[in-house]
Design an enzyme around this catalytic site. Structure first.
Site, mmCIF file in Angstrom:
data_model
loop_
_atom_site.group_PDB
_atom_site.id
_atom_site.type_symbol
_atom_site.label_atom_id
_atom_site.label_comp_id
_atom_site.label_asym_id
_atom_site.label_seq_id
_atom_site.Cartn_x
_atom_site.Cartn_y
_atom_site.Cartn_z
ATOM 1 N N GLY A 270 0.850 -1.183 0.000
ATOM 2 C CA GLY A 270 0.000 0.000 0.000
ATOM 3 C C GLY A 270 0.885 1.232 0.000
ATOM 4 O O GLY A 270 1.053 1.925 -1.000
ATOM 5 N N ARG A 306 -1.836 10.948 10.535
ATOM 6 C CA ARG A 306 -0.631 10.211 10.953
ATOM 7 C C ARG A 306 0.220 10.969 11.983
ATOM 8 O O ARG A 306 0.668 10.367 12.957
ATOM 9 C CB ARG A 306 0.207 9.790 9.747
ATOM 10 C CG ARG A 306 -0.547 8.825 8.804
ATOM 11 C CD ARG A 306 0.330 8.235 7.712
ATOM 12 N NE ARG A 306 1.288 7.311 8.264
ATOM 13 C CZ ARG A 306 2.542 7.562 8.500
ATOM 14 N NH1 ARG A 306 3.065 8.728 8.191
ATOM 15 N NH2 ARG A 306 3.317 6.657 9.042
ATOM 16 N N CYS A 337 -9.958 21.285 18.069
ATOM 17 C CA CYS A 337 -9.805 21.558 19.496
ATOM 18 C C CYS A 337 -9.174 20.328 20.137
ATOM 19 O O CYS A 337 -9.815 19.579 20.888
ATOM 20 C CB CYS A 337 -11.167 21.848 20.122
ATOM 21 S SG CYS A 337 -11.983 23.204 19.289
HETATM 22 C C1 LIG Z 1 -2.474 -2.586 5.657
HETATM 23 C C2 LIG Z 1 -2.280 -3.838 4.908
HETATM 24 C C3 LIG Z 1 -1.463 -3.866 3.766
HETATM 25 C C4 LIG Z 1 -0.678 -2.666 3.268
HETATM 26 O O1 LIG Z 1 0.231 -2.220 4.182
HETATM 27 P P1 LIG Z 1 1.313 -1.095 3.767
HETATM 28 O O2 LIG Z 1 2.038 -0.844 5.046
HETATM 29 O O3 LIG Z 1 0.532 0.080 3.311
HETATM 30 O O4 LIG Z 1 2.164 -1.669 2.713
HETATM 31 C C5 LIG Z 1 -1.372 -5.063 3.080
HETATM 32 N N1 LIG Z 1 -2.041 -6.172 3.470
HETATM 33 C C6 LIG Z 1 -2.837 -6.174 4.559
HETATM 34 C C7 LIG Z 1 -3.563 -7.417 4.921
HETATM 35 C C8 LIG Z 1 -2.981 -5.019 5.312
HETATM 36 O O5 LIG Z 1 -3.760 -5.030 6.404
#
Ligand SMILES: *Cc1c(COP(=O)(O)O)cnc(C)c1O
Length: 419
Positions: A270, A306, A337
């Site tokens: 991701g 984040r 707030c």
């Molecule tokens: C969150 C998640 C990802 C992606 O994680 P990244 O840190 O964004 O690469 C992939 N697979 C599962 C099952 C996740 O929960």
């Protein structure tokens, strides 16, 4: 170091067209990055990246990734619906289970998706909600700490995910009894790591375990799913993960364990896929000097949580002032707030004037997607900086009626503008 590939003029031009705050994503950057990943694993013919939808669930982005050969990793009914709406189906989709409503299994099976079971108790739920497919993936949790050499990479023993060493053979035998013929093995043991040894080490663990489990159960080991976790350099002093070296490291372990080949590899990246190709564009709208100097911007933690949630560092540049000395120290804050609503704390920056455009880097994953509505603040727009150099709105900013929509059952609905 963060991604400085777009000149300030891109952000200033977009801000002339769309009101701040908005996230801007770089189409060309996302495409080239996806191609690099596919190149890194080109030695494995059945390799496929399944983009983790939760990182950036925007259809325009998902369609770009589809064109680059990616599938999707979904974890909810709405993510499955989004995947289907963007034209993904069958083996282009993985559903990663995680304490979810059982109907979501049936929805994923109807789409023909791979199912990744989180727990041994999920087997009966899947049997009763869509049925056991011929190939099914199971999620592994080795417990304890996951280390490479002397470096602790993660704490799977404290993580809610996956099945234990003892449960895996039992789970696979049960699946075989219910008609499964082949299995995949999935694990996610370290988050946001730029260490190039992470995937090779994880792959070694999954390859060897998969081979052993195949021998014990008679099921075919179809694929290892290395999942996500490859990190990005949020800080200027960090270096970028060399994904070609990662792919090469995985190839070496693969050839050692499977000299005859035949086992597939999947990833569910991701952050690495889109993180560096998104920027939150916001304007300085307040300045106050008390015990510290504060710059208030028109974005807040609802646009990017984040920093507030993890104390995460996001690099900030001021448009038109990249080459000026960082000789002022500011806390850069939103309007919630809530005192943790700060994008930067005691950050050296060039002198900021009201109206300046600030660019918060690396917001392309887990940025807009983690947005929320605290204080009645509305989430911002998303803009795609397209490969042809033009900008396109790919999600409008929320309006008050979106925020009030779930109150259409209240007597005040009319006064809230809902009818
Ligand atoms: C969150 C998640 C990802 C992606 O994680 P990244 O840190 O964004 O690469 C992939 N697979 C599962 C099952 C996740 O929960």
């Amino acid at each position: 170091m963060p991604n400085f590939s777009l000149p300030d003029s891109v952000f200033t031009r977009a801000a002339e067209q769309f009101p701040t705050p908005f996230h801007l994503y770089d189409e060309q950057g996302i495409r080239e990055n996806a191609r690099l990943l596919n190149k890194a694993f080109a030695w494995c013919p059945s390799f496929r990246e399944y983009f983790a939808v939760k990182a950036l669930p925007n259809p325009a982005i998902l369609r770009i990734l589809k064109e680059e050969g990616c599938g999707l990793d979904c974890s909810s009914a709405t993510e499955l619906t989004l995947a289907k709406a963007c034209g993904f189906s069958g083996e282009e989709v993985i559903l990663s289970a995680n304490a979810m409503p059982p109907e979501e299994f049936a929805q994923a099976r109807a789409l023909g998706a791979f199912i990744n079971l989180d727990d041994i108790s999920d087997i009966d739920l899947l049997r009763d909600n869509g049925g056991i497919p011929e190939t099914v993936c199971v999620r592994y949790n080795p417990g304890g700490q996951f280390s490479i050499g002397n470096t602790i990479m993660g704490n799977p023993g404290e993580a809610k995910y996956g099945m234990t060493d003892a449960q895996l053979p039992e789970a696979l035998e049960r699946l075989a009894g219910l008609g499964a013929k082949a299995f995949g093995l999935h694990a996610f043991l370290s988050s946001n790591t730029t260490d190039e040894n992470y995937f090779p080490a994880l792959a070694g663990t999954l390859f060897r375990l998969g081979k052993k489990l195949a021998g014990e159960t008679g099921l075919r080991f179809a694929f290892a799913d290395l999942s996500g976790g490859v990190g990005i350099p949020y800080r200027p002093e960090q270096k970028k993960t060399d994904i070609l070296a990662v792919g090469e490291g995985v190839r070496r372990v693969y050839e050692e364990v499977f000299p005859e080949g035949g086992v597939g590899i999947k990833t569910e990246l991701g952050r690495w896929m889109t993180g560096p190709f998104g920027w939150l564009v916001t304007r300085a709208v307040h300045e106050k000097k008390i015990y510290r100097d504060y710059i208030g911007v028109d974005a807040s933690a609802v646009n990017l949580i984040r920093p507030a949630m993890y104390g995460a560092y996001h690099h900030i540049t001021v448009c038109g002032k990249r080459d000026m000395p960082a000789d002022h120290v500011y806390d850069v804050t939103g309007s919630l707030c809530e005192n943790n609503d700060k994008f930067a704390v005691e950050r050296p920056l060039p002198e900021i004037r009201l109206g300046d455009l600030l660019v918060i880097h690396d917001t392309g994953a887990h940025g807009s997607a983690m947005g929320y509505n605290y204080n009645g603040r509305l989430r911002g727009a998303e803009v795609l900086h397209q490969a042809d150099g033009t900008d396109r709105l790919i999600r409008r900013a929320e309006r008050a009626e979106d925020y009030f929509a779930t109150l259409d059952i209240d007597p005040a609905a009319k006064a809230l503008g809902l009818e």
